[in-house]
Design an enzyme around this catalytic site. Sequence first.
Site, short mmCIF file in Angstrom:
data_model
loop_
_atom_site.label_atom_id
_atom_site.label_comp_id
_atom_site.label_asym_id
_atom_site.label_seq_id
_atom_site.Cartn_x
_atom_site.Cartn_y
_atom_site.Cartn_z
N TYR A 138 0.79 -1.18 -0.06
CA TYR A 138 0.06 0.07 0.08
C TYR A 138 1.07 1.20 -0.06
O TYR A 138 0.86 2.10 0.71
CB TYR A 138 -1.06 0.08 1.21
CG TYR A 138 -2.19 0.80 0.84
CD1 TYR A 138 -3.25 0.09 -0.08
CD2 TYR A 138 -2.55 2.13 1.35
CE1 TYR A 138 -4.38 0.64 -0.45
CE2 TYR A 138 -3.87 2.70 0.74
CZ TYR A 138 -4.70 2.01 0.10
OH TYR A 138 -5.74 2.45 -0.33
N LEU A 139 1.60 1.35 -1.12
CA LEU A 139 2.85 2.11 -1.13
C LEU A 139 2.52 3.76 -1.11
O LEU A 139 1.28 4.03 -1.94
CB LEU A 139 3.87 1.76 -2.09
CG LEU A 139 4.31 0.39 -2.31
CD1 LEU A 139 5.11 -0.01 -3.55
CD2 LEU A 139 5.10 -0.03 -0.86
N HIS B 4 7.60 5.29 1.37
CA HIS B 4 8.17 4.12 0.75
C HIS B 4 8.95 4.32 -0.35
O HIS B 4 10.27 3.76 -0.65
CB HIS B 4 7.05 3.01 0.37
CG HIS B 4 6.10 2.63 1.39
ND1 HIS B 4 4.69 2.82 1.25
CD2 HIS B 4 6.39 1.62 2.47
CE1 HIS B 4 4.22 2.27 2.38
NE2 HIS B 4 5.15 1.60 3.05
#
Length: 277
Positions: A29-30, A34
């Site tokens: 769930y970038l 990230h």
Amino acid sequence: MKVIEKIADMKRLRQQLAEPVGFVPTMGYLHEGHLALVRQARAENPSVVVSIFVNPTQFGPQEDFSHYPHDPERDLALLEKEEVDIVFMPSAAEMYPPQFNSWVEVGKLTERLEGASRPGHFRGVATVVARLFNIVQPTRAYFGQKDAQQAIVIKKMVADLNMNLEIVTVPTVREPDGLAMSSRNTYLSPEERQAAAVLYQALSLAQKLWSEGERDAQRLRQEMIALIQKEPLASIDYVSIANAETLDELDTVNPPALVSLAVKIGKTRLIDNVVLE
Ligand code: AMP
């Protein structure tokens, strides 16, 4: 970009990667936080591996494992754009076969802050990260300052167990109002999202008082607590001012000090930190 689901395939492909290899472990769930890790890994290494694995063993029984957000297609599209070489996306069954029975425990550092609030959390984190390191065999692994204690615990594990890689910490990426980016921000209603800015406001207040000369840690904690308590949707789990290496709570603020907090906004538990240097 290759997407790999099996440990054996990941190990085999690893042998063909150009050295050094940068590695970014994530739960998917970038977001831009990230991606900052991925970009730094990309800039510093000819090969980049990203893992996406929501690790069940680092969640407590009352926590959000079963509804942790996921969107693998979107994640893969984002990682493709960043020119990642390999995405390692194992299933829970691949990582935890029924006979799995070995654990990595990092001592004292894991007893406080997140460790005190989330029993077993760091045992799950250390175990899965150690195994990902063994599978991917990175030269460098990238962790976010957002999860400051996690980065400290992983560095300690690597040092204590003589693991052959470098741990790189990447600064926290924030929204325009200061809220640290997090996959969990997606749980917040619009009203809660506004209220969530109070975490960074409290950290900024500590930074301001510190820069004005305040050295009494308890006074800083009290000022932060008073500010957060003005927000009706917020309930404090902890507010800490600790030695940034040992995580011992401080009476007098000596740099580097880690100012960290965990606050529930509605039902969503958020963490953040800054370092006073
Ligand atoms: P997660 O997917 O939440 O396990 O996070 C994977 C990695 O991204 C961890 O090393 C986190 O510390 C890092 N990370 C998460 N959010 C941020 C952020 N806002 N800024 C920098 N790093 C982050």
